[in-house]
Design an enzyme around this catalytic site. Structure first.
Site, PDB file in Angstrom:
ATOM      1  N   GLY A 114       0.836  -1.195   0.000  1.00 53.97           N
ATOM      2  CA  GLY A 114       0.000   0.000   0.000  1.00 53.97           C
ATOM      3  C   GLY A 114       0.875   1.250   0.000  1.00 53.97           C
ATOM      4  N   ASP A 141      -8.369   0.558   0.986  1.00 56.51           N
ATOM      5  CA  ASP A 141      -8.690   1.970   1.226  1.00 56.51           C
ATOM      6  C   ASP A 141      -8.776   2.777  -0.073  1.00 56.51           C
ATOM      7  OD1 ASP A 141      -8.466   1.235   3.889  1.00 56.51           O
ATOM      8  OD2 ASP A 141      -6.418   1.984   4.088  1.00 56.51           O
ATOM      9  N   ARG A 176     -36.082   0.493  12.119  1.00 62.63           N
ATOM     10  CA  ARG A 176     -34.992   1.267  12.722  1.00 62.63           C
ATOM     11  C   ARG A 176     -33.810   1.415  11.773  1.00 62.63           C
ATOM     12  NH1 ARG A 176     -34.004  -2.888  17.676  1.00 62.63           N
ATOM     13  NH2 ARG A 176     -33.020  -4.593  16.558  1.00 62.63           N
ATOM     14  N   GLY A 184     -11.138   2.281   5.921  1.00 57.03           N
ATOM     15  CA  GLY A 184     -10.724   3.217   4.865  1.00 57.03           C
ATOM     16  C   GLY A 184      -9.708   4.250   5.311  1.00 57.03           C
ATOM     17  N   ARG A 185      -9.345   4.222   6.589  1.00 54.67           N
ATOM     18  CA  ARG A 185      -8.470   5.275   7.163  1.00 54.67           C
ATOM     19  C   ARG A 185      -9.044   6.655   6.864  1.00 54.67           C
ATOM     20  NH1 ARG A 185      -3.735   2.905   9.084  1.00 54.67           N
ATOM     21  NH2 ARG A 185      -3.105   1.067   7.921  1.00 54.67           N
ATOM     22  N   ARG A 260     -29.216   1.407  15.704  1.00 60.74           N
ATOM     23  CA  ARG A 260     -28.180   0.524  16.253  1.00 60.74           C
ATOM     24  C   ARG A 260     -26.898   0.762  15.454  1.00 60.74           C
ATOM     25  NH1 ARG A 260     -31.739   0.117  19.319  1.00 60.74           N
ATOM     26  NH2 ARG A 260     -32.678  -1.749  20.241  1.00 60.74           N
ATOM     27  N   HIS A 266     -12.668  -6.239  10.127  1.00 60.39           N
ATOM     28  CA  HIS A 266     -11.732  -6.875   9.180  1.00 60.39           C
ATOM     29  C   HIS A 266     -12.404  -7.813   8.178  1.00 60.39           C
ATOM     30  CE1 HIS A 266      -9.082  -5.200  12.197  1.00 60.39           C
ATOM     31  NE2 HIS A 266      -8.107  -5.268  11.300  1.00 60.39           N
ATOM     32  N   ARG A 269     -11.575  -6.891   4.759  1.00 60.76           N
ATOM     33  CA  ARG A 269     -10.293  -7.317   4.151  1.00 60.76           C
ATOM     34  C   ARG A 269     -10.336  -8.787   3.754  1.00 60.76           C
ATOM     35  NH1 ARG A 269      -6.007  -4.191   7.942  1.00 60.76           N
ATOM     36  NH2 ARG A 269      -5.219  -6.290   8.296  1.00 60.76           N
TER      37      ARG A 269
HETATM   38  O1  F6P Z   1      -5.233   0.135   5.500  1.00 59.72           O
HETATM   39  C1  F6P Z   1      -6.090  -0.945   5.591  1.00 59.72           C
HETATM   40  C2  F6P Z   1      -6.839  -0.961   6.901  1.00 59.72           C
HETATM   41  O2  F6P Z   1      -7.720  -2.069   6.908  1.00 59.72           O
HETATM   42  C3  F6P Z   1      -7.609   0.328   7.218  1.00 59.72           C
HETATM   43  O3  F6P Z   1      -8.792   0.454   6.480  1.00 59.72           O
HETATM   44  C4  F6P Z   1      -7.792   0.203   8.708  1.00 59.72           C
HETATM   45  O4  F6P Z   1      -7.887   1.448   9.335  1.00 59.72           O
HETATM   46  C5  F6P Z   1      -6.504  -0.470   9.132  1.00 59.72           C
HETATM   47  O5  F6P Z   1      -5.952  -1.110   7.982  1.00 59.72           O
HETATM   48  C6  F6P Z   1      -6.684  -1.491  10.232  1.00 59.72           C
HETATM   49  O6  F6P Z   1      -5.432  -1.929  10.621  1.00 59.72           O
HETATM   50  P1  F6P Z   1      -5.206  -3.117  11.661  1.00 59.72           P
HETATM   51  O7  F6P Z   1      -5.449  -4.404  10.932  1.00 59.72           O
HETATM   52  O8  F6P Z   1      -3.799  -2.958  12.066  1.00 59.72           O
HETATM   53  O9  F6P Z   1      -6.194  -2.931  12.751  1.00 59.72           O
END
Ligand code: F6P
Length: 359
Positions: A114, A141, A176, A184-185, A260, A266, A269
């Site tokens: 990245g 991201d 609701r 996404g940071r 809610r 994760h 990912r």
């Molecule tokens: O950069 C990818 C990412 O998944 C971000 O979207 C997220 O903020 C971060 O990495 C999470 O990192 P970690 O796996 O260290 O918690």
């Protein structure tokens, strides 16, 4: 016969195994030897470096669609760049990296990473001076400049979309709202794309200012009594701390809107790699192999206007908005964000999605 290495670094995403598989396949067709470096730069710094030599069966084709990285992405318990930077041991780290590479006697190294990993490779480029360094962009991201797509993004959008699709059903049953926090940071691409895909009621991203009173009014005026509000993890609200979804949820609750929160975390990912990500991974692997044949170095493969080509790593670093990497002391990384004229913002707005005070 060339000897090439592959390593995956930084946060994982779906599509890494496809790109590894395609690099190995393309390299073997050329008669090259391929070495996989385990645990990224951490594995290179070990003495001897942690590597495996690929043969046709090492990564079977049926596993190439799975998320994660067959080669791993780093190891928390060794001297890695983050700990080295924090302990003032950068020189030692770079020397170990250089020695590790030298001992492998590679002609080329393909680094799948990245913006942190690529900016870091450029900052420490002397470490790679004795071989060709070819980078391939990956991240959920989509915050990397000079490429229209990164490996892993499409699958992450699909994962987040599927997560929200499930919630929409229970939201409707109970009249609701759900506030879903995406990853996404500091970049809102993942939230924006999934939000449009599901027909969210609102999408809050770091690039666009929003107003919670307007959000509340928008929800109250809505013809539905359920729906999803996607908030990107990078948003902030003055006077509030904690998770962004929680702070938005509190505001809605205070306004009498039953809601809610939900956190896909994760899972964004993970997930089997989508066809689009597999095609992208295959194209970028092919581009990287051609770059090696052409004698290129310090380049990144890129998809621009549906064409794969290489761009100089120096241009990549110069192109983004340079920001301090929160995880790596002293490193400035090259980031890209949702541009104010991203056409998806207009589409979202036209479809009645609250996307902040954009207009
Ligand atoms: O950069 C990818 C990412 O998944 C971000 O979207 C997220 O903020 C971060 O990495 C999470 O990192 P970690 O796996 O260290 O918690």
């Amino acid at each position: 016969m060339k000897r090439i290495g592959i390593m995956t670094t930084g946060g994982d995403c779906s599509g890494l195994n496809t790109v590894i598989h395609r690099i190995v396949r393309g390299a073997m067709l050329r008669g090259w030897a391929v070495y996989g470096i385990l645990d990224g730069t951490d594995g290179l710094c070990a003495n001897p470096p942690h590597v495996i030599k690929f043969d046709a069966d090492t990564l079977p084709i049926e596993n190439a669609r799975l998320s994660g990285s067959f080669l791993h992405n780093g190891h928390a318990r060794v001297l890695n760049f983050e700990t080295a930077a924090a302990q003032g041991k950068i020189q030692e780290f770079n020397k170990r990296l250089y020695d590790g590479l030298k001992s492998l006697n590679l002609d080329a190294l393909i680094l799948v990473g990245g913006n942190g990993s690529l900016s870091l490779a450029w900052a420490n480029r002397a470490t790679y001076r004795d071989l060709q360094l070819i980078c391939i962009p990956k991240t959920i991201d989509m915050d990397m400049p000079m490429t229209d797509r990164t490996i892993g993004f499409d699958t992450a959008v699909q994962q987040l979309t599927s997560f929200c699709d499930q919630l929409m059903l229970t939201a409707r049953s109970h009249h609701r709202w759900f506030v879903v926090q995406s990853m996404g940071r500091d970049c809102g691409q993942l939230a924006l794309n999934a939000g449009v895909a599901i027909g969210a009621s609102a999408i809050l991203i770091p690039e666009i200012k929003f107003n919670t009173d307007s959000l509340v009014e928008h929800i109250k005026k809505s013809s539905a009594d359920y729906g999803i509000i996607i908030v990107s993890e990078g948003i902030s609200l003055r006077g509030h701390s904690g998770r962004p979804a929680d702070m938005i949820s509190r505001k809605l609750t205070a306004a009498g809107i039953v809601n809610r929160t939900a956190f896909p975390e994760h899972t964004q990912r993970a997930g089997d790699t989508t066809a689009a990500d597999r095609i992208l991974a295959t194209r970028l692997a092919d581009c990287a192999l051609h770059a090696i044949e052409n004698g290129e170095t310090y380049v990144m493969t890129s998809l621009t206007d549906n064409e794969c080509k290489t761009v100089a790593l120096s241009d990549f670093v110069a192109a983004g908005e340079t920001v301090r990497d929160p995880k790596i002391p002293d490193l400035m990384t090259s980031n890209a964000y949702v541009s104010p004229d991203d056409p998806l913002l207009d589409v979202a707005h036209d479809m009645g999605i609250y996307i902040g005070e954009q207009k």
